[in-house]
Design a protein around this motif. Structure first.
Motif, mmCIF file in Angstrom:
data_model
loop_
_atom_site.group_PDB
_atom_site.id
_atom_site.type_symbol
_atom_site.label_atom_id
_atom_site.label_comp_id
_atom_site.label_asym_id
_atom_site.label_seq_id
_atom_site.Cartn_x
_atom_site.Cartn_y
_atom_site.Cartn_z
ATOM 1 N N ASP A 62 0.829 -1.214 0.000
ATOM 2 C CA ASP A 62 0.000 0.000 0.000
ATOM 3 C C ASP A 62 0.859 1.259 0.000
ATOM 4 N N SER A 63 0.288 2.356 -0.544
ATOM 5 C CA SER A 63 1.001 3.630 -0.423
ATOM 6 C C SER A 63 0.742 4.218 0.961
ATOM 7 N N ILE A 64 -0.480 4.073 1.445
ATOM 8 C CA ILE A 64 -0.794 4.496 2.811
ATOM 9 C C ILE A 64 -1.361 3.273 3.519
ATOM 10 N N ALA A 65 -0.616 2.776 4.489
ATOM 11 C CA ALA A 65 -0.989 1.505 5.098
ATOM 12 C C ALA A 65 -2.084 1.678 6.146
ATOM 13 N N ALA A 66 -3.099 0.832 6.073
ATOM 14 C CA ALA A 66 -4.152 0.837 7.082
ATOM 15 C C ALA A 66 -3.615 0.226 8.378
ATOM 16 N N TYR B 203 4.377 -9.002 -6.803
ATOM 17 C CA TYR B 203 5.828 -8.767 -6.800
ATOM 18 C C TYR B 203 6.340 -8.362 -8.182
ATOM 19 N N SER B 204 5.692 -8.866 -9.228
ATOM 20 C CA SER B 204 6.177 -8.587 -10.572
ATOM 21 C C SER B 204 5.742 -7.203 -11.076
ATOM 22 N N GLU B 205 4.480 -6.839 -10.816
ATOM 23 C CA GLU B 205 3.964 -5.613 -11.457
ATOM 24 C C GLU B 205 3.348 -4.575 -10.542
ATOM 25 N N HIS B 206 3.007 -4.931 -9.305
ATOM 26 C CA HIS B 206 2.185 -3.993 -8.518
ATOM 27 C C HIS B 206 2.821 -3.514 -7.227
ATOM 28 N N ILE B 207 4.136 -3.552 -7.116
ATOM 29 C CA ILE B 207 4.782 -3.024 -5.906
ATOM 30 C C ILE B 207 4.458 -1.529 -5.807
ATOM 31 N N VAL B 208 3.966 -1.129 -4.636
ATOM 32 C CA VAL B 208 3.548 0.264 -4.457
ATOM 33 C C VAL B 208 4.624 1.033 -3.693
ATOM 34 N N GLN B 209 4.979 2.208 -4.207
ATOM 35 C CA GLN B 209 5.984 3.055 -3.555
ATOM 36 C C GLN B 209 5.435 3.663 -2.266
ATOM 37 N N SER B 210 6.284 3.786 -1.279
ATOM 38 C CA SER B 210 5.969 4.538 -0.066
ATOM 39 C C SER B 210 7.301 4.805 0.616
ATOM 40 N N PRO B 211 7.348 5.749 1.565
ATOM 41 C CA PRO B 211 8.649 6.106 2.147
ATOM 42 C C PRO B 211 9.375 4.927 2.801
ATOM 43 N N THR B 212 8.670 3.907 3.261
ATOM 44 C CA THR B 212 9.370 2.806 3.936
ATOM 45 C C THR B 212 9.449 1.537 3.089
ATOM 46 N N LEU B 213 9.098 1.636 1.798
ATOM 47 C CA LEU B 213 9.203 0.458 0.931
ATOM 48 C C LEU B 213 10.617 -0.123 1.012
ATOM 49 N N ALA C 245 10.293 4.847 10.793
ATOM 50 C CA ALA C 245 10.933 4.081 9.720
ATOM 51 C C ALA C 245 10.385 2.658 9.637
ATOM 52 N N ASP C 246 9.615 2.250 10.629
ATOM 53 C CA ASP C 246 9.074 0.882 10.638
ATOM 54 C C ASP C 246 7.633 0.810 10.112
ATOM 55 N N ARG C 247 7.141 1.894 9.542
ATOM 56 C CA ARG C 247 5.769 1.930 9.025
ATOM 57 C C ARG C 247 5.526 0.795 8.019
ATOM 58 N N ALA C 248 4.501 0.006 8.305
ATOM 59 C CA ALA C 248 4.073 -1.073 7.400
ATOM 60 C C ALA C 248 5.142 -2.131 7.142
ATOM 61 N N ARG C 249 6.085 -2.213 8.067
ATOM 62 C CA ARG C 249 7.014 -3.345 7.971
ATOM 63 C C ARG C 249 6.384 -4.531 8.706
ATOM 64 N N PHE C 250 6.478 -5.699 8.085
ATOM 65 C CA PHE C 250 5.971 -6.929 8.701
ATOM 66 C C PHE C 250 7.059 -7.984 8.675
ATOM 67 N N ARG C 251 6.911 -8.979 9.531
ATOM 68 C CA ARG C 251 7.913 -10.046 9.549
ATOM 69 C C ARG C 251 7.801 -10.871 8.269
ATOM 70 N N HIS D 41 -0.610 -10.277 5.657
ATOM 71 C CA HIS D 41 -1.114 -10.091 7.029
ATOM 72 C C HIS D 41 -2.613 -9.846 7.066
ATOM 73 N N ASP D 42 -3.157 -9.370 5.925
ATOM 74 C CA ASP D 42 -4.598 -9.125 5.899
ATOM 75 C C ASP D 42 -5.312 -10.052 4.916
#
Lengths: 169, 374
Positions: B260-264, B311-321, B276-282, B297-298
């Motif tokens: 996501d660009s803005i993670a729920a 992974y191939s086409e839809h990776i979304v940019q965000s500051p913590t990508l 810096a850990d926004r939307a990071r998951f294990r 996770h959802d």
């Protein structure tokens, strides 16, 4: 017809703005902790490092290009924390190591003797800038630079903690 | 013994009486804990290439008696407030201990906030949950037991309910030396059982051991999985191994994989408080991945094909990508991974090698109550 174009550009500018503020915000609040077998545990912010002597290295990074990394000699921080360095680095203290952990959980290990100037001429750096600029997100605010390591896998980015410990077997 | 005690109690001066009585009770205590130590160690078996970087708490050694008790508890609905769900409700063996749902239903009918996780090779996990907020199994298990969206019952109530059964007190005595049922022993027994859930018998393991010959498609998939793309040198890759690499198919790292660009759900940031850990998951294990849909996770992806498209086409940019997912492409100067349709099929074929049918059919992990009350 015209409207969507403008708003798209506006969004792009806004995103860029937020991206940049985010990155500097995140870097200013990030802390580095030094703990374990130390006499004084430290909790350092980027601004705390300016009081230390600044050192720099010009080395080739993973991208194959040369960069100037500047920051503080890791050994100085260890001395500040009261780690057994120098004359005290003998006997059982030679079985001590540093476990360095990044924000994403990545971990690398150095033995104390690898860092101590009585054992080695290489100065391992806790870098805070690259080519004169603060690191971008995903790399900073703290990164280890070990010039003599041919493979930069231990040049760990986004350092969050340094733990000094005894190898126990 | 009783006579001796009586004589001592009637004939000796007060202080000696008192100390002898003390000694008597202390020795009873020693005998009691000794009974607990009469247990048989449970030998955890795993291939050498898994390594032994794990810590089993010194006060909770894995024993046959403890594991059996933990297995009974894992499948017991009495541990839920409404007596209507057990751990199994959200962690079913035939689905590698997941439940096939994006969100699971708790004892009160409400939904969990994240998707259930596969309980596989937990022995090697050091930070539990999608956000890694729990440092050990004994600690972790309190959460599903008491959380309102899961089993929703205070631990004290669980201990009380189990004490009132005929089944449990003797089993606690066998495992822990005393039939007294405590909150701590419930957590310990469940953790012991969970440590035994080892999956190391997939075709991938047999391939690594040199006893299985993959198809050419599976081998192509394995290559893609492990390689980073390098269009200049003509190397095609999907770079999965950078995060899901190694024999256990996970590295215990926290990354934002561009959903996501803005993670729920802010993920690890909630635990560390660091922006810096926004939307990071294990990074989860991919073992038995074909059995554990829906994914993430959802639970947003229902098929592995959707995951590969992501992974191939839809990776979304965000500051913590994750930096591992940026500027990486199979096309020179490309903006995304750009895997072909065939390459995705190859990857899926490789992922199929991670299914461990002996794990999902192992009777040692199944519901023991069915055997007790057929």
């Amino acid at each position: 017809m015209y409207k969507p174009k403008i708003s798209k550009r506006c969004i792009a500018v806004l995103l860029l703005f937020f991206g940049v503020t985010f990155s500097s915000l995140a870097q200013n609040t990030a802390t580095l902790s030094i703990g374990g077998e130390v006499t004084t545990p430290l909790e350092l912010k980027l601004s705390d490092l300016s009081s230390f002597k600044q050192v720099s290295h010009k080395v080739k990074d993973r991208d194959g290009k040369e960069h100037v990394f500047a920051g503080v000699a890791l050994i100085e921080l260890l001395e500040k924390a009261g780690v057994t360095t120098g004359a005290k680095l003998r006997g059982e203290n030679l079985a001590k190591y540093l476990l360095i952990t990044a924000a994403d959980g990545y971990e690398v290990l150095y033995s104390l003797a690898e860092i101590d100037p009585e054992f080695t001429d290489q100065i391992i750096l806790l870098a805070t800038t690259k080519d004169g600029q603060p690191f971008g997100t995903g790399e900073g605010p703290f990164r280890i630079i070990t010039p003599n390591d041919k493979k930069p896998a231990r040049w760990i980015r986004e350092v969050r903690s340094i733990k000094v410990a005894f190898a126990k077997n | 013994m009783r006579n001796l005690l009586k004589t001592v109690l009637t004939n000796k001066p007060g202080w000696l009486k008192a100390s002898l009585v003390c000694a008597f009770f202390i020795s009873c205590g020693i005998i009691q804990s000794f009974q607990g130590k009469n247990t048989e160690p449970y030998v955890l078996q795993y291939p050498a290439n898994f390594g032994s970087r794990f810590v089993i708490p010194a006060n909770n050694p894995t024993t046959k008696e403890g594991v059996y008790l933990g297995r009974l508890l894992f499948y017991d609905k009495a541990l839920s407030a409404g007596n209507n769900i057990s751990c199994e409700s959200c962690h079913q063996q035939r689905q590698a201990f997941t439940d096939g749902k994006a969100f699971s239903t708790g004892t009160d009918g409400s939904l969990t906030t994240r998707s259930s996780m596969s309980l596989t090779n937990l022995l090697w996990v050091r930070n539990f949950f999608w956000d890694g907020r729990s440092p050990g199994l004994e600690e972790q298990v309190k959460f599903p037991l008491t959380n309102e969206h899961e089993m929703g019952q205070p631990l004290s109530e669980s201990a009380k309910k189990l004490s009132q059964t005929t089944l449990y007190p003797p089993l606690f005595a066998k495992a822990f030396g005393s039939s007294l049922i405590t909150e701590d022993k419930i957590l310990k027994a469940l953790s012991q059982f969970e440590r035994t859930l080892i999956s190391a018998s997939s075709n991938y393991d047999h391939y690594l051991a040199g006893t299985f010959k993959p198809t050419t498609q599976q081998l192509r998939g394995l290559q893609l999985f492990e390689n980073g793309p390098d269009p200049k040198r003509g190397i095609r890759g999907a770079n999965c191994g950078h995060c899901h690499g190694g024999v256990k198919t996970f590295k215990e790292l926290f990354h934002n994989n561009g959903l996501d660009s803005i993670a729920a759900d802010i993920g690890r940031e909630q635990f560390t408080g660091q922006a810096a850990d926004r939307a990071r998951f294990r990074i989860p294990t991919l073992r038995n991945i074909m059995l554990t849909a829906p994914y993430m996770h959802d639970g947003r992806f229902t098929t592995i094909e959707q995951v590969l498209d992501h992974y191939s086409e839809h990776i979304v940019q965000s500051p913590t990508l994750s930096t591992f997912l940026q500027d990486i492409s199979n096309e020179a100067g490309g903006k995304n991974l750009a895997l072909t349709k065939n390459e995705k099929a190859d990857l899926a074929a490789f992922l199929g090698m991670l299914t461990d049918s002996s794990f999902i059919s192992n009777p040692a992990f199944s519901n023991p109550h069915l055997v007790l009350n057929p």
